[in-house]
Scaffold this motif. Structure first.
Motif, PDB file in Angstrom:
ATOM      1  N   GLY A 148       1.389   5.625   4.493  1.00  0.00           N
ATOM      2  CA  GLY A 148       2.749   5.858   4.036  1.00  0.00           C
ATOM      3  C   GLY A 148       3.748   4.836   4.540  1.00  0.00           C
ATOM      4  N   ALA A 149       5.012   5.240   4.562  1.00  0.00           N
ATOM      5  CA  ALA A 149       6.099   4.324   4.901  1.00  0.00           C
ATOM      6  C   ALA A 149       5.978   3.788   6.322  1.00  0.00           C
ATOM      7  CB  ALA A 149       7.440   5.023   4.711  1.00  0.00           C
ATOM      8  N   LEU A 150       5.467   4.604   7.259  1.00  0.00           N
ATOM      9  CA  LEU A 150       5.329   4.132   8.637  1.00  0.00           C
ATOM     10  C   LEU A 150       4.327   2.980   8.719  1.00  0.00           C
ATOM     11  CD1 LEU A 150       5.957   4.341  11.615  1.00  0.00           C
ATOM     12  CD2 LEU A 150       4.204   6.126  11.826  1.00  0.00           C
ATOM     13  N   GLY A 151       3.223   3.077   8.002  1.00  0.00           N
ATOM     14  CA  GLY A 151       2.258   1.985   7.978  1.00  0.00           C
ATOM     15  C   GLY A 151       2.851   0.725   7.396  1.00  0.00           C
ATOM     16  N   SER A 152       3.661   0.869   6.354  1.00  0.00           N
ATOM     17  CA  SER A 152       4.338  -0.278   5.750  1.00  0.00           C
ATOM     18  C   SER A 152       5.271  -0.938   6.759  1.00  0.00           C
ATOM     19  CB  SER A 152       5.123   0.164   4.508  1.00  0.00           C
ATOM     20  OG  SER A 152       5.887  -0.903   3.980  1.00  0.00           O
ATOM     21  N   LEU A 153       6.006  -0.115   7.504  1.00  0.00           N
ATOM     22  CA  LEU A 153       6.939  -0.646   8.504  1.00  0.00           C
ATOM     23  C   LEU A 153       6.191  -1.350   9.630  1.00  0.00           C
ATOM     24  CD1 LEU A 153       9.695  -0.976   9.807  1.00  0.00           C
ATOM     25  CD2 LEU A 153       9.479   1.349  10.725  1.00  0.00           C
ATOM     26  N   LEU A 154       5.107  -0.740  10.119  1.00  0.00           N
ATOM     27  CA  LEU A 154       4.350  -1.351  11.210  1.00  0.00           C
ATOM     28  C   LEU A 154       3.740  -2.685  10.797  1.00  0.00           C
ATOM     29  CD1 LEU A 154       2.577   1.783  12.730  1.00  0.00           C
ATOM     30  CD2 LEU A 154       4.567   0.546  13.633  1.00  0.00           C
ATOM     31  N   CYS A 155       3.310  -2.779   9.552  1.00  0.00           N
ATOM     32  CA  CYS A 155       2.776  -4.042   9.043  1.00  0.00           C
ATOM     33  C   CYS A 155       3.871  -5.109   9.032  1.00  0.00           C
ATOM     34  CB  CYS A 155       2.214  -3.834   7.638  1.00  0.00           C
ATOM     35  SG  CYS A 155       1.454  -5.308   6.911  1.00  0.00           S
TER      36      CYS A 155
ATOM     37  N   GLY B 166       0.781  -1.233   0.000  1.00  0.00           N
ATOM     38  CA  GLY B 166       0.000   0.000   0.000  1.00  0.00           C
ATOM     39  C   GLY B 166       0.805   1.271   0.000  1.00  0.00           C
ATOM     40  N   ALA B 167       2.110   1.179   0.228  1.00  0.00           N
ATOM     41  CA  ALA B 167       2.975   2.360   0.224  1.00  0.00           C
ATOM     42  C   ALA B 167       4.420   1.908   0.096  1.00  0.00           C
ATOM     43  CB  ALA B 167       2.784   3.188   1.495  1.00  0.00           C
ATOM     44  N   ASP B 168       5.265   2.785  -0.417  1.00  0.00           N
ATOM     45  CA  ASP B 168       6.693   2.476  -0.501  1.00  0.00           C
ATOM     46  C   ASP B 168       7.301   2.444   0.893  1.00  0.00           C
ATOM     47  OD1 ASP B 168       6.594   2.372  -3.259  1.00  0.00           O
ATOM     48  OD2 ASP B 168       7.099   4.498  -3.495  1.00  0.00           O
ATOM     49  N   ALA B 169       8.221   1.490   1.123  1.00  0.00           N
ATOM     50  CA  ALA B 169       8.910   1.401   2.407  1.00  0.00           C
ATOM     51  C   ALA B 169       9.937   2.520   2.517  1.00  0.00           C
ATOM     52  CB  ALA B 169       9.593   0.041   2.526  1.00  0.00           C
ATOM     53  N   TYR B 170      10.411   2.759   3.732  1.00  0.00           N
ATOM     54  CA  TYR B 170      11.488   3.722   3.933  1.00  0.00           C
ATOM     55  C   TYR B 170      12.688   3.338   3.071  1.00  0.00           C
ATOM     56  CZ  TYR B 170       9.036   5.652   8.003  1.00  0.00           C
ATOM     57  OH  TYR B 170       8.118   6.253   8.820  1.00  0.00           O
TER      58      TYR B 170
ATOM     59  N   TRP C  87      -4.498  -7.232   2.136  1.00  0.00           N
ATOM     60  CA  TRP C  87      -5.716  -6.595   2.641  1.00  0.00           C
ATOM     61  C   TRP C  87      -5.474  -5.956   4.001  1.00  0.00           C
ATOM     62  CZ3 TRP C  87      -9.039  -6.397   6.692  1.00  0.00           C
ATOM     63  CH2 TRP C  87     -10.309  -5.848   6.447  1.00  0.00           C
ATOM     64  N   VAL C  88      -4.814  -6.685   4.899  1.00  0.00           N
ATOM     65  CA  VAL C  88      -4.517  -6.137   6.225  1.00  0.00           C
ATOM     66  C   VAL C  88      -3.573  -4.939   6.118  1.00  0.00           C
ATOM     67  CG1 VAL C  88      -3.363  -6.616   8.429  1.00  0.00           C
ATOM     68  CG2 VAL C  88      -4.937  -8.294   7.450  1.00  0.00           C
ATOM     69  N   GLY C  89      -2.560  -5.062   5.270  1.00  0.00           N
ATOM     70  CA  GLY C  89      -1.605  -3.968   5.112  1.00  0.00           C
ATOM     71  C   GLY C  89      -2.266  -2.688   4.660  1.00  0.00           C
ATOM     72  N   ILE C  90      -3.228  -2.803   3.734  1.00  0.00           N
ATOM     73  CA  ILE C  90      -3.877  -1.616   3.171  1.00  0.00           C
ATOM     74  C   ILE C  90      -5.016  -1.120   4.061  1.00  0.00           C
ATOM     75  CG2 ILE C  90      -5.247  -0.765   1.231  1.00  0.00           C
ATOM     76  CD1 ILE C  90      -3.615  -2.656  -0.570  1.00  0.00           C
ATOM     77  N   HIS C  91      -5.886  -2.046   4.493  1.00  0.00           N
ATOM     78  CA  HIS C  91      -7.105  -1.638   5.191  1.00  0.00           C
ATOM     79  C   HIS C  91      -6.923  -1.443   6.695  1.00  0.00           C
ATOM     80  CE1 HIS C  91      -8.751  -3.240   1.397  1.00  0.00           C
ATOM     81  NE2 HIS C  91      -9.719  -2.363   1.598  1.00  0.00           N
ATOM     82  N   VAL C  92      -5.834  -1.947   7.241  1.00  0.00           N
ATOM     83  CA  VAL C  92      -5.591  -1.760   8.674  1.00  0.00           C
ATOM     84  C   VAL C  92      -4.432  -0.796   8.895  1.00  0.00           C
ATOM     85  CG1 VAL C  92      -4.991  -2.889  10.856  1.00  0.00           C
ATOM     86  CG2 VAL C  92      -6.535  -4.028   9.234  1.00  0.00           C
ATOM     87  N   PHE C  93      -3.235  -1.175   8.441  1.00  0.00           N
ATOM     88  CA  PHE C  93      -2.054  -0.371   8.754  1.00  0.00           C
ATOM     89  C   PHE C  93      -1.999   0.923   7.960  1.00  0.00           C
ATOM     90  CE2 PHE C  93      -0.916  -4.574  10.283  1.00  0.00           C
ATOM     91  CZ  PHE C  93      -0.367  -4.280  11.518  1.00  0.00           C
TER      92      PHE C  93
END
Length: 372
Positions: free
Chosen positions: A341-348, A31-35, A329-335
């Motif tokens: 953004g990148a923080l959501g990608s990292l937390l996932c 859902g987003a580019d990582a750092y 689905w979890v990465g996009i709809h939850v995190f």
């Protein structure tokens, strides 16, 4: 890999930290580019993600300093080494072939061997382990250093002598790619780089130096009674190698995918400094909650790594929406919904890493340690 003695808690934590970071880097949330630092450099250059795999190889070498400490007959030694090499290589090959089936016109069909990647992360570990084990068995530490220098300089010479004259260090023009295409064939190589495989055969030579460096570092720690003295010397050696890698990079660019000699010096230097820091902080102290967290990864690194790779592939086979698997689905709809953004990608990725840690924790609680 076996668990080090209590005095070498730093080695155990180092190994666990490496596995932990490898999972985070390999499973960036969708859902987003990582750092940027968590993505491998496209070719020349260096990011934090590039340090993870060589650190894993360094950790393999550290374990060898304990596994090979007791003398055994040559036949028994060779049988153990060849068996372990073959099993790790086979597991890596099967990991890339997994799940062995794919959908064709709405029906499941066997994935043909003709399109399966032969080399890979575990395969490189297996080959590096084999070469390093042979060196450790028959060479003194001084000769291991000489061999390491020879491997790095020899690899550089091979690339310059047998690569394309106009671009000997390019993805498709380097000697390693030529060897892989001739010996293995493009259908069995990494799919995303048009014929270049980042874990190709020739790169095994310089990568073996990372294993040998780990062996020498752990042996030095084991044989030096004064931990403080060992820490200082290790940190100084690391700083020298980092400087040497950066200097050599001016002529032989730092590149993880090509595994250049400058990349080896830089990553070994970083590992020595990190191990020295862990030794200074942890040795002589009782394990705590933080160290136990990483020890869980360090006790069964191969099992946890395989699980991290295979479980996410298995998840992607399940569609919770057309063309969308559970992880996506979890990465996009939850995190991404909570922290875009990148923080959501990292937390996932961290959440997935913790799932993998849970497997290791259950194995640890039940006293299960898988050894090949």
């Amino acid at each position: 890999m076996t668990k080090p003695a209590a005095r070498f808690l730093s080695l155990d934590v180092f190994r666990g930290l490496t596995v932990c970071l490898m999972i985070v880097v390999n499973t960036a949330g969708p859902g987003a580019d990582a750092y940027t630092q968590l993505v491998h450099a496209p070719w020349f250059g260096f990011t934090a993600a590039d340090a993870v795999f060589p650190s894993f190889l360094f950790a393999v070498g550290c374990s060898m300093a304990f596994a090979f400490s007791r003398p055994v007959p040559t036949g028994q030694f060779m049988a153990k080494v060849l068996r372990r090499t073959a099993l790790i290589f086979l597991l890596g090959f099967l990991m890339y072939w997994f799940p062995f089936v794919h959908k064709v016109d709405g029906h499941w069909a066997l994935i043909p061997f003709a399109g399966t990647r032969v080399m890979g992360v575990l395969q490189r570990i297996a080959l590096c382990y084999l070469l390093a084990a042979l060196a450790v068995r028959w060479l003194s530490p001084r000769l291991i250093v000489v061999l390491s220098i020879g491997l790095l300089l020899g690899y550089w010479a091979i690339l310059l002598a047998f690569g394309d004259p106009a671009a000997p260090l390019s993805k498709l023009g380097n000697a390693g790619t030529h060897l892989d295409l001739w010996l293995i064939g493009q259908n069995h190589l990494y799919r995303k780089d048009g014929g270049f495989d980042p874990e190709g055969l020739l790169g095994t030579l310089p990568a073996t130096v990372n294993v040998l460096a780990g062996y020498l570092a752990a042996r030095f720690l084991k044989d030096t009674p004064a931990a403080h003295r060992a820490t200082i010397r290790m940190a100084l050696a690391g700083a020298v190698l980092i400087a040497g890698g950066l200097a050599w990079g001016l002529a032989f660019p730092i590149a993880k995918k090509l595994w250049t000699g400058s990349f080896v010096l830089l990553t070994v230097g970083i590992d020595l400094v990190l191990l020295a820091a862990l030794t200074a902080v942890l040795e002589g102290r009782a394990p705590n909650a933080a160290t136990r967290f990483f020890q869980v990864f360090g006790l069964n690194p191969l099992v946890i790594y395989l699980f991290s790779e295979l479980f996410i592939v298995s998840l992607n086979m399940i569609e919770v929406a057309p063309g969308v698997g559970p992880y996506e689905w979890v990465g996009i709809h939850v995190f991404q919904a909570m922290t875009p953004g990148a923080l959501g990608s990292l937390l996932c990725a961290i959440a997935y890493m913790l799932v993998c840690w849970l497997l290791g924790y259950v194995m640890d609680r039940r006293g299960i340690v898988v050894k090949l």
